[in-house]
Scaffold this active site. Sequence first.
Site, PDB file in Angstrom:
ATOM      1  N   LEU A 170       0.743  -1.651   0.157  1.00 20.69           N
ATOM      2  CA  LEU A 170       0.048  -0.126  -0.095  1.00 20.69           C
ATOM      3  C   LEU A 170       0.769   1.622   0.153  1.00 20.69           C
ATOM      4  CD1 LEU A 170      -3.267  -0.375   2.213  1.00 20.69           C
ATOM      5  CD2 LEU A 170      -3.094   0.234  -0.263  1.00 20.69           C
ATOM      6  N   CYS A 171       1.660   1.276   0.980  1.00 23.56           N
ATOM      7  CA  CYS A 171       3.056   2.131   0.788  1.00 23.56           C
ATOM      8  C   CYS A 171       3.503   3.097  -0.420  1.00 23.56           C
ATOM      9  CB  CYS A 171       3.732   2.549   1.667  1.00 23.56           C
ATOM     10  SG  CYS A 171       5.219   0.703   1.453  1.00 23.56           S
ATOM     11  N   THR A 172       4.146   1.921  -1.372  1.00 27.99           N
ATOM     12  CA  THR A 172       4.049   2.405  -2.428  1.00 27.99           C
ATOM     13  C   THR A 172       2.750   2.644  -3.392  1.00 27.99           C
ATOM     14  OG1 THR A 172       5.426   0.212  -2.436  1.00 27.99           O
ATOM     15  CG2 THR A 172       4.717   1.251  -4.527  1.00 27.99           C
ATOM     16  N   THR A 193       3.155   6.713  -1.941  1.00 27.60           N
ATOM     17  CA  THR A 193       3.491   7.378  -1.654  1.00 27.60           C
ATOM     18  C   THR A 193       4.535   7.184  -3.098  1.00 27.60           C
ATOM     19  OG1 THR A 193       4.467   6.154  -0.615  1.00 27.60           O
ATOM     20  CG2 THR A 193       3.504   7.949   0.693  1.00 27.60           C
TER      21      THR A 193
END
Lengths: 432, 579
Positions: free
Chosen positions: A213-215, A218
């Site tokens: 999810l962080c990829t 952000t």
Amino acid sequence: MVKLPAFLRTIRQDIDKLPRTYLDNILTKPGPASDPDWIPGLETISALESSKVLVIGAGGLGCEILKNLALSGFKDIHVIDMDTIDVSNLNRQFLFREADVGKSKAEVAAAFVEKRVKGVKITPYNGKIQDKDEEYYMQFKMVICGLDSIEARRWINATLVDMVDMEDPESLKPLIDGGTEGFKGQARVILPTMNSCIECQLDMHAPRAAVPLCTLATIPRQPSHCIEWAHIIAWEEHRKGEVLDTDDPEHITWLYQRALARAQEFKIPGVTYSLTQGVVKNIIPAIASTNAIIAASCCSEAFKIATSCNPFLQNYMMYSGDEGVYTYTFETERKEDCPVCGNLARNLTVNPNMTLQEFIDNLGERAEAQLKKPTLRSEEKSLYSQFPQSLREQTAPNLSKKLSELVVDGEEIGVSDPAFTIAFKYKLIFGS
Amino acid sequence: MAETIITPPILQGPTAKEKKYDRQLRLWAANGQAALENAKVLLLNSGSGVVGVEILKNLILPGVGSFTIVDETNVSELDLGVNFFLEESSLGKWRAEETCKFLQELNPEVKINALKESIDVFADNPSRLEQYSLILLVGPTTNARVLEKICEYADKSSIPLFYIHCQGFFSHFSVQLPAQFPIVDTHPDPASTQDLRLLNPWPELLEFLETKTRNLDSLSDHDHGHIPYLLILLHFLNIWKASHDAQAPANYFEKKEFKALVESGARTNNSEGGEENFDEAAAAVLKSLNPPSISSGLRQVFEADDCQNIKSTSANFWIIANAIRNFHTSHNGILPLPGALPDMKAQSSDYIQLQNIYKAKARSDLAEVTRTVRSSEQEVGRNPPIEQAEIEAFCKGAQFVKMIHGRPIRVAKCTAEIDWNDRAKVLSPELQTPDSLLPLYFAFLALDRYQDDIDRIQKVRKPADDEQLNDIMAGRVVSGAVPPLPMFAESAHFSTPTIDPEHDPKPWPRFDTPEARTTFDNVVKELDRADRGELHNIAALTGGMVAQEVIKVITKQYVLVDNTCVFDGIASKTAVFNI
């Protein structure tokens, strides 16, 4: 057509006329590979004709399977499918026409084959396999699956394994399963409890790794990251409460535009409408010829099982047409620790400092589990329960606890998931 | 900061055709689809002929341009039990026309024709084959002469030809391609296509490396954890080279040592206890640090005379191959950079910049190759110029291009033996191998030969009917002219290859081991059991296999069978032989 001289032909003792079908050639004579005890002739033919079989799926594989079974001498065929016909089905699902778009796949397919092939009865059911109980499945001689969902395969597999009564040989229903992707596919024959089942083989069909999810949030780098961002994050933000319908062109267009804007912001090339659709719907390329190969392989095995005219597949054939033609035919091993057909708990080495939440996330990614909403129990107590809500609230604090606070080294835990009828047994071994 | 203004894109949903063909366009794209829609396929059908119809079904659905069925037979009761594209009302009518009627329903775009003619008559006038782009011929043909004529004409006109058999649980098909059949768009596995050229970095890449790793140790944890893994590898390669005579790790042992060096660079005192980008770098060590090499397929292309000596009549393929060969020679064994970059943990902007560096290099390599192509064109006086897109496609897939050398289909005749020449060396040992499926191919050859024999007797002695023919054939069995049951089994012995016939005192080459002989006999018995009939499942399966190969030939994408494939429906196995 010139036939072999009469005196060289096997005399058909119990058939008083020339063959009505080419099938009779095979069914009235033994072959070099058929079992020496096999009795060819009318008995075999009537056994075939009275075999009631179930086809699950009336899509790309299902259309072929229905045609093939009807022309293999099966007379009583049932078919289940919950889907309706879409225009993108028409490049391979050859029993459907443009005028059929929107109708039930099972009903249209059944009516078509019944009309085309004389003397065949096809009974459609427009609905889910989960709607039916053991009594329903018990009426069939075997089940042939042409599905694109792993969940549905696991459900029918667990159901058929569960139905086996060691005292009653009729309770063992062979499961023949086909699957395709592009130029590749596989066919397998499962004899529940006798050989390796779909659950035993689950790690051979690992899902694609999900992008963190962080990829997405952000640091997107690929067009698919932008599309997944639109799919998972932007939709939630802007159209909260609305159910995303991946077949609604307005919804796909909206996602496409959001993804494209994000891609422009990060200068990422390659977001297209077609890719958006592919990522969001998880589209697998599919063509008529591959379906033909895999469906025919499945039906040929069904025919051999129903008639014993030749030995059947033990138990897996992989087909690949990407580079030349390549098949790999082999026997997959049954797993003693299979949660469906085995008895033992599976050993799982875990870091005792891992939290229960991390452990659950990890279970979702494990090829052999692929669980989405697991409920966990230790030998002593409930570790985390999704339902009912009161129990979920009560057990939620455990999620942030370390495993070492909840279980002891070597303890067995049970994991269940509403999507499946079975519980997994894991023996947790503390390691690094 | 000013808000980014985005022009709303013009809403262009997929066209009706794109919607219908969506699932296949994801495999062969618009150019493959266009090739398919321009193809004109001819089916010369014989026997029960289901396999031919099933192939067509799998070509009509994806939208092949047009096809023609040549078949003069009328529908019998037997057909209804095995062919899905007929119904009860078809009984007694012309089979090709009835089949076409039901096939047309599958896709109204496809143009469909039927010709009421025997293949024999058709083969008498082979120039009519000229108008087709691909021929499907279902065997056995009436006699060897018919087969021979069609094969010869297809060969002469460079029309791809498939010859197919399907009987009982077995099937076979052979592909006869033009002498040179290049495939550029082979669709290799993405994991195997990554040429990152880490051992031969270029200035722009090194410059970017310098800006990103200059102060590696003083970077924040966040920045350190987002250095793209290939920069990590390049950075540690420099460190390694400094202490290894400027050499990169060469063998497995050194690579393991290098991997440990890379791993030692990861920060572990952070909350994750490690760094994902360093994990990616360590995992890539073994596959990313190989010295440049070329595939055996490309080597063969480079070594071919056509590649080394181009002329005004050379095919585009050879002109481009020649230019790439020059590139390969003048750059110490490296190929033009494909330019694709795998996904890796990185900041968006760093990844995009790196992607652009790779793309720019790929473009400059392409420009160099294009210059060579243009000067060759001028040198040999060739016009019009090769399209840039074709050169680009070749550069992108150079490592995986294939040149298939078409070979003629072998024709089994009752009056002559097949000359196996260079193939005997390969096929003879294969025939002796237990579990080999090659005997299947020979059984089908024997069937052709048997058919040819029957045809000759019918012509020479003119038997009144089938019964009389049977008596003649039985007489030949008794006299020893044809060995006994099953009748066509022994026919194969005329046609099996031997390594050195001159030193083989035996009149007929034979299977050298009893096991091989038994395998062959069992295949023949099982074929005999089917008595010339097809099983629908095996015909459908074979129809799927052949259709896949036909699509590969027409689209010139993916790698096709070279050149003979057999299927054993008892063991559920296939095998491919170059015959």
